[in-house]
Design a protein around this motif. Structure first.
Motif, PDB file in Angstrom:
ATOM      1  N   ASN A 141      47.445  48.365  39.453  1.00  0.00           N
ATOM      2  CA  ASN A 141      48.591  49.212  39.108  1.00  0.00           C
ATOM      3  C   ASN A 141      49.487  49.497  40.312  1.00  0.00           C
ATOM      4  O   ASN A 141      50.713  49.492  40.195  1.00  0.00           O
ATOM      5  CB  ASN A 141      48.105  50.530  38.505  1.00  0.00           C
ATOM      6  CG  ASN A 141      47.486  50.350  37.132  1.00  0.00           C
ATOM      7  OD1 ASN A 141      47.606  49.282  36.527  1.00  0.00           O
ATOM      8  ND2 ASN A 141      46.821  51.374  36.642  1.00  0.00           N
ATOM      9  N   LEU A 142      48.869  49.770  41.470  1.00  0.00           N
ATOM     10  CA  LEU A 142      49.636  50.197  42.641  1.00  0.00           C
ATOM     11  C   LEU A 142      50.211  49.032  43.443  1.00  0.00           C
ATOM     12  O   LEU A 142      51.212  49.206  44.150  1.00  0.00           O
ATOM     13  CB  LEU A 142      48.758  51.053  43.561  1.00  0.00           C
ATOM     14  CG  LEU A 142      48.307  52.393  43.004  1.00  0.00           C
ATOM     15  CD1 LEU A 142      47.329  53.070  43.967  1.00  0.00           C
ATOM     16  CD2 LEU A 142      49.493  53.309  42.735  1.00  0.00           C
ATOM     17  N   VAL A 143      49.598  47.863  43.337  1.00  0.00           N
ATOM     18  CA  VAL A 143      50.027  46.730  44.162  1.00  0.00           C
ATOM     19  C   VAL A 143      50.546  45.580  43.296  1.00  0.00           C
ATOM     20  O   VAL A 143      51.737  45.251  43.320  1.00  0.00           O
ATOM     21  CB  VAL A 143      48.888  46.243  45.082  1.00  0.00           C
ATOM     22  CG1 VAL A 143      49.360  45.086  45.958  1.00  0.00           C
ATOM     23  CG2 VAL A 143      48.389  47.398  45.968  1.00  0.00           C
ATOM     24  N   LEU A 144      49.674  44.971  42.526  1.00  0.00           N
ATOM     25  CA  LEU A 144      50.053  43.756  41.802  1.00  0.00           C
ATOM     26  C   LEU A 144      51.155  43.998  40.781  1.00  0.00           C
ATOM     27  O   LEU A 144      52.002  43.119  40.553  1.00  0.00           O
ATOM     28  CB  LEU A 144      48.824  43.151  41.109  1.00  0.00           C
ATOM     29  CG  LEU A 144      47.668  42.737  42.028  1.00  0.00           C
ATOM     30  CD1 LEU A 144      46.531  42.163  41.207  1.00  0.00           C
ATOM     31  CD2 LEU A 144      48.128  41.735  43.083  1.00  0.00           C
ATOM     32  N   LEU A 145      51.164  45.164  40.140  1.00  0.00           N
ATOM     33  CA  LEU A 145      52.173  45.455  39.122  1.00  0.00           C
ATOM     34  C   LEU A 145      53.380  46.211  39.677  1.00  0.00           C
ATOM     35  O   LEU A 145      54.285  46.563  38.918  1.00  0.00           O
ATOM     36  CB  LEU A 145      51.549  46.258  37.967  1.00  0.00           C
ATOM     37  CG  LEU A 145      50.500  45.503  37.147  1.00  0.00           C
ATOM     38  CD1 LEU A 145      49.906  46.392  36.066  1.00  0.00           C
ATOM     39  CD2 LEU A 145      51.098  44.236  36.522  1.00  0.00           C
TER      40      LEU A 145
END
Length: 315
Positions: free
Chosen positions: A35-39
């Motif tokens: 949620n915090l990085v890839l998206l």
């Protein structure tokens, strides 16, 4: 032999494993990393620099620049951020971290950035800055890399099992209500005004937190709104970041209305509401220790639990 490359699909498990071995005070789950990085709309695989010995990941530095404006059209074209980095304990002070940080700086420079910050990135920051007490080696590493300390926000916590609104606060609420102020849980009619108030008076990240929080299921009764007549003059939220119910904030009062105890009122009503939902504590990651909010939190029983350093390097 150490090899360097940027992120490729399938690297997630190795990154998570090394993260959780290295950042003992800030572990992460696969869901939070997703949620915090890839998206994150600003995620660029080329900004995530990795070091390997054979097939073993031994280091990671993540650099990011803004591709999607936080508010309006502002891409902050001069700025880039390093939200996190870590190196395997056996490979520290071997040049791995320095090489990765240099690659991160090259990535940002190639994209026109002039400044690199650790770690005041919004919206998806992992921590406000470096926790010197938890990671003294990492703090020294940043200084050796040419980063300088800008300021030191604090995180605070409060156990609310014993929380009770005092008679003084109750009297203050009554006094302000007779003057035309109101304090209520948010309804649909409040949302546009509160989001605009947060964006304009404070920080676009706050408006985003409200909007995205509600879209992700934040209950309306987790948002408190203060009005002077019909005008929004303050708000506070809990459970707005990552859906963590006992995480307090954002929270703000119109600077033109300060000095009337409105922040004190909102904070106390909010803590009462949190307790009514069977929560046992309230915490947040980021305020200034000597700010008006910092003093208010201390007076309301919050205690400092962590100190961070926001750091900057001109590249």
């Amino acid at each position: 032999m150490i090899t360097y490359r940027y992120y490729e699909s399938g690297d997630e498990k190795d990154i998570l494993d090394l993260w959780n071995k290295s950042l003992w005070k800030d572990p992460i789950t696969a869901k939070r990393f997703r949620n915090l990085v890839l998206l994150d709309a600003n995620f660029d695989p080329e900004g995530m620099r990795l070091a390997f010995v054979g097939n073993k990941l031994v280091g990671c530095v993540y650099a990011v620049r803004r591709l999607l404006p936080m508010f309006g059209t502002d891409l902050e074209p001069d700025n880039g951020w390093v939200p996190f980095f870590f190196v395997d304990e056996d490979y520290r002070k071997t040049g791995v971290g320095s090489q990765l940080m240099e690659e991160a700086a090259i990535f940002l420079k190639r994209n026109g950035r002039k400044h690199m910050f650790f770690a005041s990135y919004a919206p998806n920051y992992i921590m406000p800055g470096i926790d010197e007490d938890a990671y003294p080696e990492a703090y020294q590493f940043l200084k050796m890399q040419g980063f300088t300390k800008l300021y030191s926000p604090i995180a605070m916590d409060r156990n609310i099992i014993d929380f009770k609104i005092s008679k003084d606060i109750e009297e203050l609420i009554k006094q302000r209500e007779t003057e035309g102020y109101s304090f209520s849980l948010a309804k649909d009619k409040d949302l546009y005004e509160v989001i605009q108030f947060a964006n304009i008076k404070f920080n676009p990240d706050w408006g985003r937190a409200i909007r995205e929080g509600i879209l992700q299921g934040l209950p309306m009764e987790h948002i408190l709104v203060a009005r002077n007549g019909n005008k929004v003059v303050g708000f506070c939220i809990f459970g707005g970041y990552e859906g963590v119910p006992d995480r307090f904030g954002p929270f703000g009062v119109d600077p033109d209305e300060q000095g009337k105890g409105l922040g004190k009122i909102l904070l106390n009503i909010c803590l009462k509401q949190m307790k009514a939902e069977s929560l046992h504590g309230a915490w947040f990651l980021w305020t200034g220790e000597k700010s008006s909010a910092g003093y208010l939190y201390k007076k309301t029983g919050f205690e400092i639990t962590r100190t961070f350093h926001v750091m900057k390097k001109d590249i």
